[in-house]
Enzyme design. Structure first.
Site, PDB file in Angstrom:
ATOM      1  N   GLU A   1      -9.010   6.376   2.290  1.00  0.00           N
ATOM      2  CA  GLU A   1      -9.718   5.341   3.034  1.00  0.00           C
ATOM      3  C   GLU A   1     -10.631   5.931   4.110  1.00  0.00           C
ATOM      4  O   GLU A   1     -11.226   5.187   4.895  1.00  0.00           O
ATOM      5  CB  GLU A   1      -8.714   4.370   3.666  1.00  0.00           C
ATOM      6  CG  GLU A   1      -8.013   3.483   2.637  1.00  0.00           C
ATOM      7  CD  GLU A   1      -7.161   2.377   3.269  1.00  0.00           C
ATOM      8  OE1 GLU A   1      -6.785   1.455   2.545  1.00  0.00           O
ATOM      9  OE2 GLU A   1      -6.885   2.443   4.491  1.00  0.00           O
TER      10      GLU A   1
ATOM     11  N   HIS B   1      -1.161 -47.707   9.510  1.00  0.00           N
ATOM     12  CA  HIS B   1      -1.416 -46.650  10.491  1.00  0.00           C
ATOM     13  C   HIS B   1      -2.821 -46.735  11.060  1.00  0.00           C
ATOM     14  O   HIS B   1      -3.027 -46.549  12.256  1.00  0.00           O
ATOM     15  CB  HIS B   1      -1.202 -45.274   9.853  1.00  0.00           C
ATOM     16  CG  HIS B   1       0.168 -44.723  10.035  1.00  0.00           C
ATOM     17  ND1 HIS B   1       0.675 -44.387  11.268  1.00  0.00           N
ATOM     18  CD2 HIS B   1       1.140 -44.442   9.146  1.00  0.00           C
ATOM     19  CE1 HIS B   1       1.911 -43.930  11.131  1.00  0.00           C
ATOM     20  NE2 HIS B   1       2.217 -43.967   9.864  1.00  0.00           N
TER      21      HIS B   1
ATOM     22  N   TYR C   1       1.313 -33.182  21.641  1.00  0.00           N
ATOM     23  CA  TYR C   1       0.486 -34.363  21.893  1.00  0.00           C
ATOM     24  C   TYR C   1       1.119 -35.565  21.216  1.00  0.00           C
ATOM     25  O   TYR C   1       1.389 -35.541  20.009  1.00  0.00           O
ATOM     26  CB  TYR C   1      -0.946 -34.188  21.398  1.00  0.00           C
ATOM     27  CG  TYR C   1      -1.757 -35.416  21.748  1.00  0.00           C
ATOM     28  CD1 TYR C   1      -2.135 -35.637  23.065  1.00  0.00           C
ATOM     29  CD2 TYR C   1      -2.072 -36.370  20.785  1.00  0.00           C
ATOM     30  CE1 TYR C   1      -2.818 -36.792  23.424  1.00  0.00           C
ATOM     31  CE2 TYR C   1      -2.759 -37.524  21.142  1.00  0.00           C
ATOM     32  CZ  TYR C   1      -3.122 -37.727  22.466  1.00  0.00           C
ATOM     33  OH  TYR C   1      -3.786 -38.877  22.830  1.00  0.00           O
TER      34      TYR C   1
ATOM     35  N   ASN D   1      -5.917 -39.425  16.770  1.00  0.00           N
ATOM     36  CA  ASN D   1      -7.069 -40.018  16.086  1.00  0.00           C
ATOM     37  C   ASN D   1      -8.092 -38.935  15.747  1.00  0.00           C
ATOM     38  O   ASN D   1      -7.856 -37.742  15.930  1.00  0.00           O
ATOM     39  CB  ASN D   1      -7.677 -41.140  16.940  1.00  0.00           C
ATOM     40  CG  ASN D   1      -8.193 -40.628  18.287  1.00  0.00           C
ATOM     41  OD1 ASN D   1      -8.466 -39.436  18.465  1.00  0.00           O
ATOM     42  ND2 ASN D   1      -8.331 -41.531  19.244  1.00  0.00           N
TER      43      ASN D   1
ATOM     44  N   GLN E   1      -9.096 -34.975  26.214  1.00  0.00           N
ATOM     45  CA  GLN E   1      -8.815 -34.323  27.488  1.00  0.00           C
ATOM     46  C   GLN E   1      -7.416 -33.705  27.515  1.00  0.00           C
ATOM     47  O   GLN E   1      -7.195 -32.681  28.172  1.00  0.00           O
ATOM     48  CB  GLN E   1      -9.012 -35.297  28.657  1.00  0.00           C
ATOM     49  CG  GLN E   1      -8.209 -36.574  28.613  1.00  0.00           C
ATOM     50  CD  GLN E   1      -8.918 -37.714  27.893  1.00  0.00           C
ATOM     51  OE1 GLN E   1      -9.718 -37.493  26.994  1.00  0.00           O
ATOM     52  NE2 GLN E   1      -8.595 -38.937  28.288  1.00  0.00           N
TER      53      GLN E   1
ATOM     54  N   GLU F   1       0.325 -36.421   1.626  1.00  0.00           N
ATOM     55  CA  GLU F   1       1.159 -36.187   2.805  1.00  0.00           C
ATOM     56  C   GLU F   1       2.592 -36.647   2.518  1.00  0.00           C
ATOM     57  O   GLU F   1       3.552 -35.923   2.750  1.00  0.00           O
ATOM     58  CB  GLU F   1       0.584 -36.964   3.982  1.00  0.00           C
ATOM     59  CG  GLU F   1       1.415 -36.877   5.249  1.00  0.00           C
ATOM     60  CD  GLU F   1       0.936 -37.832   6.323  1.00  0.00           C
ATOM     61  OE1 GLU F   1       1.329 -37.638   7.493  1.00  0.00           O
ATOM     62  OE2 GLU F   1       0.176 -38.777   6.019  1.00  0.00           O
ATOM     63  N   HIS F   2       2.727 -37.879   2.033  1.00  0.00           N
ATOM     64  CA  HIS F   2       4.027 -38.433   1.638  1.00  0.00           C
ATOM     65  C   HIS F   2       3.987 -38.750   0.152  1.00  0.00           C
ATOM     66  O   HIS F   2       3.022 -39.360  -0.322  1.00  0.00           O
ATOM     67  CB  HIS F   2       4.330 -39.733   2.388  1.00  0.00           C
ATOM     68  CG  HIS F   2       4.246 -39.617   3.876  1.00  0.00           C
ATOM     69  ND1 HIS F   2       3.109 -39.976   4.587  1.00  0.00           N
ATOM     70  CD2 HIS F   2       5.142 -39.190   4.789  1.00  0.00           C
ATOM     71  CE1 HIS F   2       3.327 -39.779   5.878  1.00  0.00           C
ATOM     72  NE2 HIS F   2       4.545 -39.295   6.030  1.00  0.00           N
TER      73      HIS F   2
ATOM     74  N   SER G   1      -3.458 -40.658   7.852  1.00  0.00           N
ATOM     75  CA  SER G   1      -2.193 -40.669   7.134  1.00  0.00           C
ATOM     76  C   SER G   1      -2.347 -41.226   5.725  1.00  0.00           C
ATOM     77  O   SER G   1      -3.259 -42.004   5.449  1.00  0.00           O
ATOM     78  CB  SER G   1      -1.179 -41.497   7.921  1.00  0.00           C
ATOM     79  OG  SER G   1       0.128 -41.218   7.510  1.00  0.00           O
TER      80      SER G   1
ATOM     81  N   ASP H   1      10.066 -40.952   8.543  1.00  0.00           N
ATOM     82  CA  ASP H   1       9.284 -41.114   9.771  1.00  0.00           C
ATOM     83  C   ASP H   1      10.169 -41.187  11.006  1.00  0.00           C
ATOM     84  O   ASP H   1       9.729 -40.847  12.107  1.00  0.00           O
ATOM     85  CB  ASP H   1       8.440 -42.389   9.686  1.00  0.00           C
ATOM     86  CG  ASP H   1       7.036 -42.123   9.175  1.00  0.00           C
ATOM     87  OD1 ASP H   1       6.719 -40.964   8.893  1.00  0.00           O
ATOM     88  OD2 ASP H   1       6.260 -43.089   9.057  1.00  0.00           O
TER      89      ASP H   1
ATOM     90  N   HIS I   1      -5.674   8.447  11.111  1.00  0.00           N
ATOM     91  CA  HIS I   1      -4.445   7.899  10.521  1.00  0.00           C
ATOM     92  C   HIS I   1      -3.679   9.001   9.792  1.00  0.00           C
ATOM     93  O   HIS I   1      -2.456   9.132   9.927  1.00  0.00           O
ATOM     94  CB  HIS I   1      -4.776   6.773   9.527  1.00  0.00           C
ATOM     95  CG  HIS I   1      -5.057   5.453  10.180  1.00  0.00           C
ATOM     96  ND1 HIS I   1      -6.132   5.246  10.988  1.00  0.00           N
ATOM     97  CD2 HIS I   1      -4.379   4.276  10.118  1.00  0.00           C
ATOM     98  CE1 HIS I   1      -6.137   3.987  11.406  1.00  0.00           C
ATOM     99  NE2 HIS I   1      -5.066   3.378  10.891  1.00  0.00           N
TER     100      HIS I   1
ATOM    101  N   GLN J   1       2.214 -47.427   5.202  1.00  0.00           N
ATOM    102  CA  GLN J   1       1.274 -46.349   5.484  1.00  0.00           C
ATOM    103  C   GLN J   1      -0.097 -46.908   5.832  1.00  0.00           C
ATOM    104  O   GLN J   1      -0.799 -46.381   6.691  1.00  0.00           O
ATOM    105  CB  GLN J   1       1.196 -45.443   4.257  1.00  0.00           C
ATOM    106  CG  GLN J   1       0.952 -43.984   4.544  1.00  0.00           C
ATOM    107  CD  GLN J   1       1.895 -43.403   5.581  1.00  0.00           C
ATOM    108  OE1 GLN J   1       3.085 -43.684   5.605  1.00  0.00           O
ATOM    109  NE2 GLN J   1       1.360 -42.594   6.455  1.00  0.00           N
TER     110      GLN J   1
END
Length: 427
Positions: free
Chosen positions: A410, A258, A124, A209, A186, A322-323, A233, A356, A415, A255
């Site tokens: 067990e 974003h 995506y 988003n 979608q 994240e960064h 972000s 990036d 088994h 950053q």
């Protein structure tokens, strides 16, 4: 930006808090859209494209002619930049190839792993206020290296039904198989369930988003795998008195632009640096086209003054950014003690923008504190490790009785019997 001086440890949890949003109505909306797409396929996808992207599509698929047209719309200079970035990303990820070894755990017992590509993956690519053609490279390059047979890409069209030209050029360079004009929830639904046009994929990658993130999380509960949970972000910058305040401010703002729900954090050992960075942020902010977005993100952001480099790093590890950018004289030493971060940038010249776009590392990273448990996208993200084992008669003799005892303990008699019949056969 909020300024916090010498916080006590009990304040760290508040400093590490991300912005909170009421997701109740959002989750209900996402669930409704996904259910419609599962039941009605292309018809539902086109309906939501008209509703959300304001475009009436006759077909969802991008044609070869449209990709050729995109080639003519992108300058040679930008194409060369995209190719350079792709080459670096490809080189870095190709070095991550798995090398299998056969291990003899006991005489006659040999075990090994084989790395197998996920056959069909979905990517995506956001295409709204910032069409992220760089993300095409980040997601498609490792998919090609891994050997994924089908690479399906979804990205929203504009009101004329066109895809951003740079996204299409990047997709061609990176070797994407099929491209669809679908955005938002979608797109996630189409790839998760499959429609008349869009094939069902086995794993979905990519940012988006809040609606896209919610959709990914919902479909991951039973329909398809996803790359990682993610949120808005973020960046954390560690700076001592040797840092360049203009560089630090630029990194924070890169950053913040974003989205309004992004967050930036600077931790410093220098009162002077704190003041200079605050001034630089104000100066640079006024020059940004996305000033309003960045300004709102800064409302969620903090400048923190601490006593020592050690405390600076410990607070960063608690935040799990994240960064993480380390602009200190001892950045190499501090880097050795980083345990929670998505991607780390060392020294004054390693801006987050380099990662990036073109250094070669991947920019699809865990956010919202998930760096405590998740890696960013890498070659292994597109592979499965299948284990193999071969046992000879000697292998059965070596481990057979232990297997019988454990299965019996067990209370799994079948088994135990599967091993017992073999032991009896070799007596």
């Amino acid at each position: 930006m909020k300024i916090i001086r010498y916080p006590k440890r009990e304040q760290w949890a508040d400093i590490c808090e991300r912005p909170h949003l009421d997701m109740t109505q959002l989750q209900n909306t996402v669930s409704s859209v996904l259910c419609d797409i599962r039941e009605n396929g292309d018809e539902a996808v086109k309906k939501y494209e008209q509703r959300f992207d304001h475009v009436d599509l006759a077909t969802l698929s991008v044609s070869e002619a449209e990709i050729n047209e995109a080639e003519s719309l992108v300058s040679d200079e930008l194409k060369n930049a995209i190719q350079l970035a792709h080459d670096n990303i490809f080189k870095f990820h190709e070095a991550q190839r798995f090398s299998s070894k056969k291990i003899t755990t006991r005489d006659g017992v040999v075990c090994w792993q084989k790395s197998v590509a996920i056959e069909r993956v979905g990517l995506y690519i956001p295409g709204g206020t910032a069409p992220l053609f760089s993300t095409v490279l980040m997601l498609a390059a490792p998919a090609k290296i891994a050997g994924c047979k089908d690479i399906v890409l979804c990205t929203p069209p504009n009101r004329e039904g066109k895809i951003n030209a740079a996204i299409l050029v990047a997709a061609r360079i990176a070797g994407v198989n099929r491209i669809f004009k679908i955005g938002g929830v979608q797109a996630i639904g189409a790839m998760a369930y499959g429609t008349e046009s869009v094939p069902k994929v086995y794993k979905i990658f990519g940012p988006g988003n809040q609606y896209v993130m919610a959709a990914k999380q919902q479909v991951s509960m039973g329909d398809v795998a996803i790359d990682m949970p993610a949120g808005p972000s973020e960046v954390c910058v560690l700076a001592d008195d040797s840092a360049n305040p203009a560089f630090v401010a630029a990194d924070l703002l890169s950053q913040a632009e974003h989205g309004v729900d992004s967050q930036v954090l600077m931790i410093t050992t220098s009162e002077d640096m704190l003041a200079r960075v605050q001034h630089e942020v104000e100066q640079q902010l006024n020059l940004l086209p996305r000033k309003e977005i960045a300004a709102r993100a800064l409302e969620n952001s903090r400048l923190v003054l601490v006593e020592s480099s050690r405390e600076m790093l410990e607070l960063s590890n608690a935040y799990a950014p994240e960064h993480l950018i380390i602009q200190t004289t001892d950045y190499e030493e501090l880097a050795e003690h980083v345990v929670n971060a998505g991607s780390v940038f060392l020294g004054q010249y390693a801006c987050e923008s380099a990662g990036d776009y073109a250094s070669g590392t991947n920019h699809t990273l865990p956010t919202h504190g998930y760096a405590t448990a998740y890696s960013g996208v890498n070659l292994d993200s597109y592979c499965r490790k299948i284990t193999f084992q071969h046992l000879s008669e000697e292998g059965i003799r070596q481990i057979g009785h232990a297997v019988e005892l454990m299965a019996e303990a067990e209370q799994l008699d079948a088994h135990k019997n599967a091993m017992t019949v073999r032991l009896n056969a070799i007596k």
